[in-house]
Design a protein around this motif. Structure first.
Motif, PDB file in Angstrom:
ATOM      1  N   TYR A   1      45.422 -54.630  80.328  1.00 43.17           N
ATOM      2  CA  TYR A   1      46.684 -54.804  79.530  1.00 43.17           C
ATOM      3  C   TYR A   1      47.063 -56.409  79.489  1.00 43.17           C
ATOM      4  O   TYR A   1      47.439 -57.007  78.544  1.00 43.17           O
ATOM      5  CB  TYR A   1      47.960 -54.039  79.835  1.00 43.17           C
ATOM      6  N   ARG A   2      46.544 -57.030  80.600  1.00 43.54           N
ATOM      7  CA  ARG A   2      46.740 -58.499  80.324  1.00 43.54           C
ATOM      8  C   ARG A   2      45.364 -59.016  80.285  1.00 43.54           C
ATOM      9  O   ARG A   2      44.778 -59.653  80.989  1.00 43.54           O
ATOM     10  CB  ARG A   2      47.216 -59.177  81.955  1.00 43.54           C
TER      11      ARG A   2
ATOM     12  N   ALA B   1      45.496 -50.080  79.390  1.00 40.94           N
ATOM     13  CA  ALA B   1      46.716 -49.879  80.125  1.00 40.94           C
ATOM     14  C   ALA B   1      47.030 -49.102  81.464  1.00 40.94           C
ATOM     15  O   ALA B   1      47.753 -49.017  82.031  1.00 40.94           O
ATOM     16  CB  ALA B   1      47.659 -49.514  79.138  1.00 40.94           C
ATOM     17  N   ILE B   2      46.052 -48.258  81.537  1.00 39.72           N
ATOM     18  CA  ILE B   2      46.209 -47.510  82.879  1.00 39.72           C
ATOM     19  C   ILE B   2      45.441 -48.456  83.913  1.00 39.72           C
ATOM     20  O   ILE B   2      44.247 -48.441  84.022  1.00 39.72           O
ATOM     21  CB  ILE B   2      45.437 -45.874  82.777  1.00 39.72           C
ATOM     22  N   VAL B   3      46.174 -48.720  84.999  1.00 39.48           N
ATOM     23  CA  VAL B   3      45.550 -49.575  86.020  1.00 39.48           C
ATOM     24  C   VAL B   3      44.389 -48.822  86.531  1.00 39.48           C
ATOM     25  O   VAL B   3      44.668 -47.862  87.338  1.00 39.48           O
ATOM     26  CB  VAL B   3      47.004 -49.444  87.173  1.00 39.48           C
TER      27      VAL B   3
ATOM     28  N   GLY C   1      43.671 -56.358  88.043  1.00 40.54           N
ATOM     29  CA  GLY C   1      44.689 -57.112  89.037  1.00 40.54           C
ATOM     30  C   GLY C   1      44.414 -56.822  90.356  1.00 40.54           C
ATOM     31  O   GLY C   1      43.957 -55.705  90.709  1.00 40.54           O
ATOM     32  N   ASP C   2      45.024 -57.496  91.317  1.00 37.76           N
ATOM     33  CA  ASP C   2      45.144 -56.969  92.707  1.00 37.76           C
ATOM     34  C   ASP C   2      45.632 -55.670  92.835  1.00 37.76           C
ATOM     35  O   ASP C   2      44.981 -55.033  93.867  1.00 37.76           O
ATOM     36  CB  ASP C   2      45.894 -57.947  93.352  1.00 37.76           C
ATOM     37  N   GLY C   3      46.695 -55.382  92.231  1.00 31.93           N
ATOM     38  CA  GLY C   3      47.044 -53.974  92.434  1.00 31.93           C
ATOM     39  C   GLY C   3      46.247 -52.879  92.314  1.00 31.93           C
ATOM     40  O   GLY C   3      46.080 -51.610  92.951  1.00 31.93           O
ATOM     41  N   ALA C   4      45.182 -53.236  91.447  1.00 33.84           N
ATOM     42  CA  ALA C   4      44.204 -51.800  90.753  1.00 33.84           C
ATOM     43  C   ALA C   4      43.266 -51.715  92.114  1.00 33.84           C
ATOM     44  O   ALA C   4      42.722 -50.505  92.283  1.00 33.84           O
ATOM     45  CB  ALA C   4      43.274 -52.769  89.658  1.00 33.84           C
TER      46      ALA C   4
ATOM     47  N   ILE D   1      43.942 -48.746  93.944  1.00 34.61           N
ATOM     48  CA  ILE D   1      43.966 -47.256  93.041  1.00 34.61           C
ATOM     49  C   ILE D   1      42.548 -46.668  93.428  1.00 34.61           C
ATOM     50  O   ILE D   1      41.730 -47.203  93.558  1.00 34.61           O
ATOM     51  CB  ILE D   1      43.884 -47.815  91.483  1.00 34.61           C
TER      52      ILE D   1
ATOM     53  N   ASN E   1      46.589 -62.441  91.554  1.00 34.77           N
ATOM     54  CA  ASN E   1      47.653 -63.296  91.182  1.00 34.77           C
ATOM     55  C   ASN E   1      48.957 -63.094  92.185  1.00 34.77           C
ATOM     56  O   ASN E   1      50.169 -63.455  91.616  1.00 34.77           O
ATOM     57  CB  ASN E   1      48.299 -63.360  89.665  1.00 34.77           C
TER      58      ASN E   1
ATOM     59  N   TYR F   1      50.789 -60.923  93.004  1.00 29.87           N
ATOM     60  CA  TYR F   1      51.899 -59.750  92.643  1.00 29.87           C
ATOM     61  C   TYR F   1      51.423 -58.494  91.781  1.00 29.87           C
ATOM     62  O   TYR F   1      50.248 -58.748  90.784  1.00 29.87           O
ATOM     63  CB  TYR F   1      52.933 -60.239  91.796  1.00 29.87           C
ATOM     64  N   MET F   2      51.774 -57.485  91.825  1.00 35.13           N
ATOM     65  CA  MET F   2      51.606 -56.277  91.048  1.00 35.13           C
ATOM     66  C   MET F   2      52.640 -56.542  89.903  1.00 35.13           C
ATOM     67  O   MET F   2      52.535 -57.529  89.362  1.00 35.13           O
ATOM     68  CB  MET F   2      51.520 -55.132  91.669  1.00 35.13           C
ATOM     69  N   GLU F   3      53.505 -55.627  89.756  1.00 34.54           N
ATOM     70  CA  GLU F   3      54.450 -55.673  88.771  1.00 34.54           C
ATOM     71  C   GLU F   3      55.659 -56.781  89.524  1.00 34.54           C
ATOM     72  O   GLU F   3      55.641 -57.782  88.993  1.00 34.54           O
ATOM     73  CB  GLU F   3      55.183 -54.422  88.359  1.00 34.54           C
TER      74      GLU F   3
ATOM     75  N   HIS G   1      55.677 -60.562  84.832  1.00 31.18           N
ATOM     76  CA  HIS G   1      54.879 -59.510  84.578  1.00 31.18           C
ATOM     77  C   HIS G   1      54.502 -59.133  83.194  1.00 31.18           C
ATOM     78  O   HIS G   1      53.573 -58.881  82.700  1.00 31.18           O
ATOM     79  CB  HIS G   1      55.227 -58.308  85.272  1.00 31.18           C
TER      80      HIS G   1
HETATM   81  C1  LIG Z   1      47.689 -45.963  87.142  1.00 31.31           C
HETATM   82  C2  LIG Z   1      48.924 -46.555  86.899  1.00 31.31           C
HETATM   83  N1  LIG Z   1      49.829 -46.504  87.528  1.00 31.31           N
HETATM   84  C3  LIG Z   1      51.052 -47.630  87.378  1.00 31.31           C
HETATM   85  C4  LIG Z   1      51.259 -48.405  85.948  1.00 31.31           C
HETATM   86  C5  LIG Z   1      52.049 -49.231  85.816  1.00 31.31           C
HETATM   87  N2  LIG Z   1      52.027 -50.592  85.793  1.00 31.31           N
HETATM   88  C6  LIG Z   1      51.513 -51.233  84.781  1.00 31.31           C
HETATM   89  S1  LIG Z   1      51.169 -52.852  85.489  1.00 31.31           S
HETATM   90  C7  LIG Z   1      51.177 -52.573  86.820  1.00 31.31           C
HETATM   91  C8  LIG Z   1      50.874 -53.476  88.075  1.00 31.31           C
HETATM   92  C9  LIG Z   1      49.569 -53.810  88.232  1.00 31.31           C
HETATM   93  O1  LIG Z   1      49.561 -55.024  88.832  1.00 31.31           O
HETATM   94  P1  LIG Z   1      47.947 -55.549  89.049  1.00 31.31           P
HETATM   95  O2  LIG Z   1      46.844 -54.748  88.981  1.00 31.31           O
HETATM   96  O3  LIG Z   1      48.013 -56.707  90.263  1.00 31.31           O
HETATM   97  O4  LIG Z   1      47.884 -56.418  87.697  1.00 31.31           O
HETATM   98  P2  LIG Z   1      48.522 -57.488  87.262  1.00 31.31           P
HETATM   99  O5  LIG Z   1      49.868 -56.962  86.182  1.00 31.31           O
HETATM  100  O6  LIG Z   1      49.262 -58.327  88.318  1.00 31.31           O
HETATM  101  O7  LIG Z   1      47.774 -58.485  86.219  1.00 31.31           O
HETATM  102  C10 LIG Z   1      51.615 -51.227  87.246  1.00 31.31           C
HETATM  103  C11 LIG Z   1      52.242 -50.481  88.452  1.00 31.31           C
HETATM  104  C12 LIG Z   1      50.092 -48.029  85.245  1.00 31.31           C
HETATM  105  N3  LIG Z   1      50.029 -48.673  83.962  1.00 31.31           N
HETATM  106  N4  LIG Z   1      48.991 -47.286  85.364  1.00 31.31           N
END
Ligand SMILES: Cc1ncc(C[n+]2csc(CCOP(=O)(O)OP(=O)(O)O)c2C)c(N)n1
Length: 322
Positions: free
Chosen positions: A63-64, A112-114, A142-145, A148, A172, A174-176, A242
């Protein structure tokens, strides 16, 4: 890299930065439909990687993903029109900010789904392998992925089948709103996990377009030669919050200041100045292009409701169904 090579990369980064600022302003004026996640600060990753890819390689983004669409050749006008749900938008108003897609330039979508697009990139790489095209697929995330399940499934399958796919993490910090370091067992969330799957994992300064291009080119060569996938963790920082109007007050002021001093455009400009090149003309051209894009997108018509059901389903022939 000499000035003749670096200048167009600088221009692409400046175009992305200016477009993101325009997207921010349009959002704040209430003209963007839905949410938006800006990539200002991440430009060098998209531009450096794209410069190392072939035009027919496949790119998957989150989504970014405005920077990836633009780096692959989408125009500011079609991206901004898409954000504003205009008929002239990249996906004719069916995607919005989070789903920019331009298949003709290998931009196979923003998701949009991480983590969801990592297995898709593996599938695209498998398809390239079966067709013998030497194309590669690249998933940016992103780092948050990395926390997953799909990240781990994708890396494992890509390694087992030695597929031509690159996993590029835009770390970056941070996640959200949560720092990745607070919820992750290793310091480098993508690169440190790569070895668990027998994949090379590299870390690069994601704000230096020259270093990103070099790193991606190295991993892409390996992948094209049949040596399998690669993981690249590109360290970067987002300039905006975010999403939406998040003011990002959860980030320490000194951290923000330190990263803003390590800005991808400033780094590239300094390299260009050291090579005796000047960016004044480029900056002026970018300013004009984006101002015209904003104007055109604002004046573009709304989509025709009669087209609501077109381009939403690709049958691909019925032969695969049982
Ligand atoms: C499977 C899933 N869980 C939660 C969300 C809600 N969500 C959207 S963005 C985000 C943070 C992701 O952080 P990161 O992967 O680090 O990417 P960044 O936004 O920093 O580029 C979350 C938890 C989602 N979209 N999909």
């Amino acid at each position: 890299m000499d000035a003749a090579e670096l200048l167009p990369l600088y221009e692409q980064m400046a175009l992305i930065r200016r477009t993101e600022r325009a997207a921010h302003d349009l959002f704040m004026s209430g003209l963007v439909k839905g949410t938006t996640h800006l990539a200002a600060g991440h430009e060098a990753i998209a531009v450096g990687a794209s410069a190392a890819l072939r035009p027919d390689d496949y790119v998957f983004a989150t989504y970014r993903g405005h920077h990836h669409a633009l780096a692959r050749g989408a125009t500011p006008e079609e991206c901004l029109a898409e954000l504003m749900s205009r008929a002239t938008g990249l996906c004719r108003a069916k995607g919005g900010s989070m789903h920019l897609t331009k298949a003709s330039v290998g931009m196979l979508g923003s998701y949009a789904i991480v983590g969801a697009h990592l297995p898709m990139a593996v599938g695209a790489a498998w398809s390239a392998r079966l067709r013998g095209t030497e194309q590669i697929a690249v998933a940016f995330f992103g780092d948050g992925a990395t926390n997953i399940g799909a990240f781990h499934e994708a890396l494992n399958l890509a390694a087992v089948w030695k597929l031509p796919v690159l996993f590029v993490c835009e770390n970056n910090l941070y996640m959200e709103y949560t720092p990745i370091a607070e919820v992750t067992a290793v310091a480098r969330p993508a690169a440190d996990r790569a070895s668990a799957y027998g994949i090379p994992g590299e870390v690069v300064d994601g704000n230096d377009v020259v270093l990103v291009r070099e790193a991606v080119a190295g991993l892409a060569d390996r992948a094209r030669a049949g040596e399998g996938p690669g993981v690249l963790e590109a360290l970067t920082y987002r300039h905006f919050g975010h999403s939406r109007a998040d003011p990002a007050t959860y980030r320490p002021a000194e951290e923000v200041e330190r990263w803003l001093k390590h800005d991808p455009l400033d780094l590239a400009r300094a390299r260009l100045e050291a090579l005796g090149a000047d960016t004044t003309d480029v900056d002026a051209r970018v300013e004009k292009t984006v101002a015209a894009a904003v104007e055109a997108a604002r004046n573009a018509p709304a989509p025709d409701p009669g087209e609501a059901l077109t381009d939403v389903w690709a049958d691909g022939g019925a032969a695969w169904r049982t």
